[in-house]
Design a protein around this motif. Sequence first.
Motif, PDB file in Angstrom:
ATOM      1  N   ALA A   1       0.837  -1.208   0.000  1.00 38.77           N
ATOM      2  CA  ALA A   1       0.000   0.000   0.000  1.00 38.77           C
ATOM      3  C   ALA A   1       0.870   1.255   0.000  1.00 38.77           C
ATOM      4  CB  ALA A   1      -0.931  -0.001   1.208  1.00 38.77           C
ATOM      5  N   ILE A   2       1.940   1.230   0.773  1.00 35.89           N
ATOM      6  CA  ILE A   2       2.849   2.375   0.804  1.00 35.89           C
ATOM      7  C   ILE A   2       3.491   2.568  -0.555  1.00 35.89           C
ATOM      8  CG2 ILE A   2       5.053   3.177   1.766  1.00 35.89           C
ATOM      9  CD1 ILE A   2       4.122   1.980   4.448  1.00 35.89           C
ATOM     10  N   GLU A   3       3.855   1.480  -1.198  1.00 35.13           N
ATOM     11  CA  GLU A   3       4.458   1.557  -2.531  1.00 35.13           C
ATOM     12  C   GLU A   3       3.467   2.151  -3.541  1.00 35.13           C
ATOM     13  OE1 GLU A   3       7.626   1.484  -4.878  1.00 35.13           O
ATOM     14  OE2 GLU A   3       7.680   0.737  -2.821  1.00 35.13           O
ATOM     15  N   LYS A   4       2.205   1.759  -3.445  1.00 35.08           N
ATOM     16  CA  LYS A   4       1.189   2.276  -4.364  1.00 35.08           C
ATOM     17  C   LYS A   4       0.895   3.757  -4.123  1.00 35.08           C
ATOM     18  CE  LYS A   4      -1.092  -2.169  -5.037  1.00 35.08           C
ATOM     19  NZ  LYS A   4      -2.270  -2.982  -4.723  1.00 35.08           N
TER      20      LYS A   4
ATOM     21  N   MET B   1      -4.367   5.753   1.053  1.00 38.43           N
ATOM     22  CA  MET B   1      -4.113   4.697   2.037  1.00 38.43           C
ATOM     23  C   MET B   1      -5.410   4.010   2.464  1.00 38.43           C
ATOM     24  SD  MET B   1      -0.914   4.329   2.378  1.00 38.43           S
ATOM     25  CE  MET B   1      -0.631   3.435   3.885  1.00 38.43           C
ATOM     26  N   ALA B   2      -6.519   4.742   2.504  1.00 38.65           N
ATOM     27  CA  ALA B   2      -7.799   4.130   2.859  1.00 38.65           C
ATOM     28  C   ALA B   2      -8.219   3.107   1.814  1.00 38.65           C
ATOM     29  CB  ALA B   2      -8.871   5.204   3.015  1.00 38.65           C
ATOM     30  N   ILE B   3      -7.908   3.368   0.567  1.00 42.75           N
ATOM     31  CA  ILE B   3      -8.247   2.431  -0.505  1.00 42.75           C
ATOM     32  C   ILE B   3      -7.340   1.207  -0.458  1.00 42.75           C
ATOM     33  CG2 ILE B   3      -8.209   2.101  -3.010  1.00 42.75           C
ATOM     34  CD1 ILE B   3      -9.013   5.100  -3.221  1.00 42.75           C
ATOM     35  N   HIS B   4      -6.049   1.433  -0.367  1.00 41.84           N
ATOM     36  CA  HIS B   4      -5.077   0.346  -0.499  1.00 41.84           C
ATOM     37  C   HIS B   4      -4.728  -0.343   0.811  1.00 41.84           C
ATOM     38  CE1 HIS B   4      -4.462   1.216  -4.686  1.00 41.84           C
ATOM     39  NE2 HIS B   4      -4.248   2.495  -4.399  1.00 41.84           N
ATOM     40  N   ASN B   5      -5.130   0.217   1.953  1.00 45.05           N
ATOM     41  CA  ASN B   5      -4.771  -0.371   3.238  1.00 45.05           C
ATOM     42  C   ASN B   5      -6.002  -0.629   4.100  1.00 45.05           C
ATOM     43  OD1 ASN B   5      -2.820  -1.350   5.032  1.00 45.05           O
ATOM     44  ND2 ASN B   5      -2.714   0.594   6.129  1.00 45.05           N
TER      45      ASN B   5
END
Length: 112
Positions: free
Chosen positions: A44-47, A81-85
């Motif tokens: 998620a951080i990478e995205k 971050m809400a989307i990916h994490n």
Amino acid sequence: MSQQQQQDITDEQKAKIREASRDGRLSFRKFGEHQLRREFKDMAIEKCKEHIHAFGKCAQEQGLMVVFKCRQFNRDLNACMAIHNSNEAFEEYKKKNEDGLMRKIPGMKPKI
């Protein structure tokens, strides 16, 4: 302290020891999930790296005014971050990587 109170305390202590022992036995699965969660968070951080860098740059330039001047960057970062994490995304990721989770749990082997 009466003998009954001492007996109650020791019973409470025994219950805590039993609970700690039980938690220790269950912690291998938690350890595997923790490892999987960490991998998921790194992805998620990478995205969201672009948003992270934009917010970081704004924060360095604005100093103490970061709270006011970089709100939009912060909102964008939080939305990414809400989307990916999110928990839903993690559960989906966990289902897709069930065999990877089993490999991370000591003593467990993936189902063939």
